[in-house]
Design an enzyme around this catalytic site. Structure first.
Site, PDB file in Angstrom:
ATOM      1  N   TYR A   1      54.431 -15.998  10.714  1.00  0.00           N
ATOM      2  CA  TYR A   1      54.859 -15.376   9.452  1.00  0.00           C
ATOM      3  C   TYR A   1      56.349 -15.626   9.215  1.00  0.00           C
ATOM      4  O   TYR A   1      57.174 -15.396  10.103  1.00  0.00           O
ATOM      5  CB  TYR A   1      54.570 -13.865   9.435  1.00  0.00           C
ATOM      6  CG  TYR A   1      53.087 -13.527   9.409  1.00  0.00           C
ATOM      7  CD1 TYR A   1      52.123 -14.504   9.204  1.00  0.00           C
ATOM      8  CD2 TYR A   1      52.649 -12.221   9.591  1.00  0.00           C
ATOM      9  CE1 TYR A   1      50.770 -14.198   9.187  1.00  0.00           C
ATOM     10  CE2 TYR A   1      51.296 -11.897   9.570  1.00  0.00           C
ATOM     11  CZ  TYR A   1      50.362 -12.904   9.374  1.00  0.00           C
ATOM     12  OH  TYR A   1      49.035 -12.588   9.360  1.00  0.00           O
TER      13      TYR A   1
ATOM     14  N   HIS B   1      45.339 -16.319  16.435  1.00  0.00           N
ATOM     15  CA  HIS B   1      45.387 -16.319  14.966  1.00  0.00           C
ATOM     16  C   HIS B   1      44.257 -17.137  14.337  1.00  0.00           C
ATOM     17  O   HIS B   1      43.633 -16.718  13.379  1.00  0.00           O
ATOM     18  CB  HIS B   1      46.750 -16.873  14.524  1.00  0.00           C
ATOM     19  CG  HIS B   1      47.190 -16.397  13.186  1.00  0.00           C
ATOM     20  ND1 HIS B   1      48.508 -16.327  12.827  1.00  0.00           N
ATOM     21  CD2 HIS B   1      46.499 -15.975  12.104  1.00  0.00           C
ATOM     22  CE1 HIS B   1      48.594 -15.866  11.587  1.00  0.00           C
ATOM     23  NE2 HIS B   1      47.395 -15.659  11.131  1.00  0.00           N
ATOM     24  N   ARG B   2      44.037 -18.317  14.876  1.00  0.00           N
ATOM     25  CA  ARG B   2      42.918 -19.164  14.428  1.00  0.00           C
ATOM     26  C   ARG B   2      42.406 -19.930  15.635  1.00  0.00           C
ATOM     27  O   ARG B   2      43.194 -20.287  16.520  1.00  0.00           O
ATOM     28  CB  ARG B   2      43.365 -20.155  13.336  1.00  0.00           C
ATOM     29  CG  ARG B   2      43.489 -19.504  11.977  1.00  0.00           C
ATOM     30  CD  ARG B   2      43.665 -20.488  10.832  1.00  0.00           C
ATOM     31  NE  ARG B   2      43.759 -19.748   9.589  1.00  0.00           N
ATOM     32  CZ  ARG B   2      42.725 -19.340   8.863  1.00  0.00           C
ATOM     33  NH1 ARG B   2      41.497 -19.664   9.241  1.00  0.00           N
ATOM     34  NH2 ARG B   2      42.906 -18.648   7.763  1.00  0.00           N
TER      35      ARG B   2
ATOM     36  N   LEU C   1      42.982  -6.805  -0.634  1.00  0.00           N
ATOM     37  CA  LEU C   1      42.945  -6.863  -2.108  1.00  0.00           C
ATOM     38  C   LEU C   1      42.767  -8.308  -2.572  1.00  0.00           C
ATOM     39  O   LEU C   1      43.105  -8.650  -3.706  1.00  0.00           O
ATOM     40  CB  LEU C   1      44.249  -6.305  -2.708  1.00  0.00           C
ATOM     41  CG  LEU C   1      44.646  -4.884  -2.296  1.00  0.00           C
ATOM     42  CD1 LEU C   1      45.975  -4.496  -2.943  1.00  0.00           C
ATOM     43  CD2 LEU C   1      43.550  -3.883  -2.674  1.00  0.00           C
TER      44      LEU C   1
END
Ligand code: NAP
Length: 304
Positions: free
Chosen positions: A61, A133-134, A217
């Site tokens: 990030y 994370h992946r 969202l």
């Protein structure tokens, strides 16, 4: 009318020793803008003041494609350095395993180095929840498990999670681990219902994993829907929210929390007022009829 239970005040993360609020706050967007330490601290306080005690970040990030790897962790580290008392007030979750432009690396040497680098940037002795994370499909899950078990045994991490793993990848890693996986972090929202229907949530319940929902969202799309399907889902949420006098976004968080797997939505807003409002979702109780109306809008076709 049949009502669904409210989330508990405290949720245990899988079989781990960690317990948190049933809603989390995420820092994916924290380092998007050049925020000062004071501004970042204000957001951390907004989450804690709202009763949110699970804070999610990642080593990637802050990365903008060329630079900034680790910036969001480093900023949180500076917040903690300035106010050490904060560290014990929340469960600190981070992730590693994405390495641009490789793109993914879960070799033992890389994982070891990535966990150490996160500890350094965050300025902590231990990461509460460390997540892959992946998936790196070139890493054997037995080797990954051995490396992460060693990090746990060394006291560098207190619990382990995966993100964006297929069900088979989750099962394979869990099979080889000495410590059981505590969490899984897929994308889930009223706009992204795949894992409500493809078995991922059923697997989470079967293995005792707590699901953390990223982009609850739809990355903000629910707040400003443009496509016909997004508009239909927003309308179904509004039909429930309006009579209760709550916002669509609060309805969306509570819709996720009503699922029996105990989904923890990760609020992505970097706006203190919106973070505070998100916590009000804990008191919103859904009926089965309203809940399924949102699901049907997301499916775009009636249920059989
Ligand atoms: P989101 O909640 O779906 O979207 C948040 C975005 O919506 C923000 O840009 C926010 O802007 C905007 N927004 C617009 N109106 C809003 C309103 N009324 N209320 C709240 N937000 C509104 O979540 P996300 O940021 O995409 O993701 C949440 C977290 O999930 C991340 O921080 C990260 O921890 C995690 N994540 C994980 C992965 C993964 O691969 N594991 C991937 C993505 C995200 P403002 O900031 O201006 O409010």
């Amino acid at each position: 009318m049949s009502v669904l239970p409210l989330p508990p005040a405290i949720r245990r993360l899988g079989v781990s020793v960690l317990s948190t609020s049933p809603i989390a706050w995420g820092m994916w967007r924290l380092a998007d803008e050049a925020r000062s330490v004071a501004e970042a601290a204000r957001l951390v306080h907004a989450a804690l003041d709202a009763g949110i005690t699970l804070l999610d970040t990642a080593d990637i990030y802050g990365f903008d494609g060329t630079a900034g790897f680790g910036d969001a962790e480093a900023l949180l580290g500076q917040v903690l350095h300035a106010e050490p008392g904060l560290r014990d007030r929340f469960v600190l979750a981070t992730k590693g395993g994405i390495l641009p432009p490789v793109p993914y690396d879960q070799s033992p040497a890389y994982l070891d180095a990535a966990i150490d680098a996160s500890l350094r940037r965050l300025g902590v002795d231990c990461i509460d929840l460390w997540q892959i994370h992946r998936p790196d499909i070139l890493a054997h899950p037995q080797e990954v498990a051995r490396t992460l078990d060693a990090a746990f045994a060394a006291g560098k991490i207190r619990a382990l999670g995966v993100s964006n793993f297929t069900m088979a990848q989750t099962a394979a890693l869990n099979h080889f681990l000495d410590i059981d996986l505590a969490t899984t972090q897929p994308e889930i929202s009223p706009l992204r219902i795949d894992c409500l229907e493809n078995g991922e949530m059923d697997q989470a319940m079967m293995l005792g994993l707590t699901p953390l929902a990223w982009s609850p969202l739809g990355g903000g799309r629910l707040a400003d829907p443009q496509r016909p399907r997004d508009i239909a889902v927003a309308a179904a949420l509004d039909a429930f929210a309006a009579p209760l006098g709550i916002s669509r976004t609060v309805a969306a968080y509570s819709w996720l929390m009503a699922h029996p797997a105990g989904i923890i939505p990760i609020v992505g807003s970097q706006n203190p007022a919106r973070i505070a409002e998100a916590a009000s979702a804990l008191t919103v109780q859904w009926t089965r009829t309203h809940w399924y109306a949102v699901l049907v809008a997301a499916r775009g076709v009636a249920l059989p």
